[in-house]
Design an enzyme around this catalytic site. Structure first.
Site, PDB file in Angstrom:
ATOM      1  N   GLY A 235       0.815  -1.205   0.000  1.00  0.00           N
ATOM      2  CA  GLY A 235       0.000   0.000   0.000  1.00  0.00           C
ATOM      3  C   GLY A 235       0.847   1.252   0.000  1.00  0.00           C
ATOM      4  CG  HIS A 252       7.388  -6.412 -10.372  1.00  0.00           C
ATOM      5  ND1 HIS A 252       7.524  -7.658  -9.786  1.00  0.00           N
ATOM      6  CD2 HIS A 252       7.342  -6.635 -11.709  1.00  0.00           C
ATOM      7  CE1 HIS A 252       7.548  -8.595 -10.717  1.00  0.00           C
ATOM      8  NE2 HIS A 252       7.448  -7.996 -11.894  1.00  0.00           N
ATOM      9  CG  HIS A 282      17.104   2.642  -5.902  1.00  0.00           C
ATOM     10  ND1 HIS A 282      18.093   2.864  -4.973  1.00  0.00           N
ATOM     11  CD2 HIS A 282      16.623   1.399  -5.630  1.00  0.00           C
ATOM     12  CE1 HIS A 282      18.206   1.814  -4.172  1.00  0.00           C
ATOM     13  NE2 HIS A 282      17.316   0.911  -4.552  1.00  0.00           N
ATOM     14  CD  GLU A 283      13.741  -0.491  -7.267  1.00  0.00           C
ATOM     15  OE1 GLU A 283      14.196  -1.634  -7.454  1.00  0.00           O
ATOM     16  OE2 GLU A 283      13.586   0.005  -6.137  1.00  0.00           O
TER      17      GLU A 283
END
Length: 370
Positions: A235, A252, A282-283
């Site tokens: 969430g 994701h 970052h990812e």
């Protein structure tokens, strides 16, 4: 992510995301575009870990109702390797040791207590990738930069995944695609294009957008809750995104966040707004093989305060990625894309959550899908 996933888990990821309904993610061009009534709602939204505030001051020997949730937090990010069916609410040696390691990784005094500074760091939204993989942390180990020949040797804190996975040397142009069911606009997709360009600027890698999600090297999807990879989102705030190490390419992001696509410039008024490009940069670092860094100014620092923006690669990020892929001969010392961005300071939060046990399985799945 845990490291027991195999072939069928990867198939589950693809299947689960293929069943995703059109994106319900909340995208806002900028802070000023958020209606006042929505700003009020998201400012009052409790983050996933806000309840941890009540554990401030806890120390070894204490027993506090709900402290097991804190142990679960540290387990999720690699600080506790034991997997009991039920954690107790006792502040035991296991929790104290985990806290000390966490404090060292985040440049805090290693008291082993849940002091206020430690609690405030825990509350920050972050990447879902663990800081410790297979029981080993290199996040705050520090190592001299090998190319530094001056008398003053600076210390780098970038890290890699176990086995140092990276994209093979014959793959210097990587394709990326978006889950079709998310129905992202061109403006949202452009954010990812800018994020990829920051890494290509400093390396010999190039990135191209593909229309084929099934065959792309990197697959980007927004999802909510349990989405098939064993690491459900939680969430608003909490974990913002996670990504897999090379060569899997899965990336994701939490569908439930309030994503700002043109940059966050006022961190004081909209505390639950998250800058999309900051998270994407970052990812992508994880997708290319970088782990987390203890340098707070670096992109690969695990957490980022909501309502802030951080998109420029720090020297620690650049040294780390160039160790894997070499330097772009045209790199001029800045990673800013051609469109001028206004940045504000802030800390950030992903690398592969799956570890080396996945590499062969991931590669096998990728071959099948081709």
């Amino acid at each position: 992510m845990r490291h027991h996933f195999v072939f069928f888990t990867l198939i589950s990821v693809l299947f689960s995301l293929s069943q995703t309904s059109p994106s319900s993610a909340h995208f806002f061009p900028n802070i000023s575009s958020i209606p006042p009534w929505i700003q009020k709602n998201i400012n009052q939204t409790a983050g996933a870990w806000d309840a941890f505030n009540k554990y401030a001051g806890c120390r070894a020997g204490d027993k506090v109702d709900g402290l097991a949730r804190v142990k679960k937090y540290f387990q999720n990010f690699g600080y506790i390797t034991e997997s009991p069916l039920n954690f107790t609410d006792a502040f035991d040696d296991m929790l104290e040791s985990a806290i000390k390691t966490y404090q060292k990784n985040f440049n805090l005094e290693p008291t082993g207590q849940l002091d206020n500074k430690t609690i405030q760091q825990i509350l920050r939204p972050r990447c879902g990738n663990p800081d410790i993989v297979n029981g080993t942390t290199t996040m705050n180990s520090g190592h001299p930069e090998s190319h530094n020949t001056s008398l003053f040797h600076s210390v780098a804190h970038y890290s890699f995944f176990p086995g140092r996975p990276r994209w093979p040397s014959n793959r210097r142009t990587l394709s990326y695609a978006f889950l079709p069911d998310n129905q992202l606009t061109d403006n949202v997709k452009a954010v990812f294009g800018r994020a990829f360009s920051r890494w290509s600027t400093v390396t010999q890698l190039n990135f191209t957008q593909s229309e084929s999600y099934r065959t792309a090297d990197i697959r980007i999807a927004f999802a909510s809750g349990d989405h098939g990879d064993g690491e459900p989102f939680d969430g608003v705030l909490g974990t913002l995104a996670h990504a897999f190490s090379p060569p899997s390419g899965f990336f994701h992001l939490d569908n439930d966040e309030n994503w700002v696509i043109e940059g966050v410039t006022n961190p004081l008024t909209t505390m639950s707004a998250v800058d999309l490009e900051s998270v994407a940069v970052h990812e992508i670092g994880h997708l290319l093989g970088l782990g987390h860094s203890s340098v707070e100014e670096s992109i690969m620092f695990p957490t980022i305060s909501s309502g802030t923006r951080k998109v420029e690669l720090a020297s620690d990020d650049i040294e780390g990625i160039q160790t894997l892929y070499g330097s772009n001969p045209n790199f001029n010392g800045t990673t800013s894309p051609s469109v001028q961005q206004r940045d504000t300071s802030g800390a950030y939060s992903s690398g592969s959550l799956w570890g080396m046990s996945l590499l062969l399985a991931v590669g096998f799945v990728h071959i099948i899908l081709l």
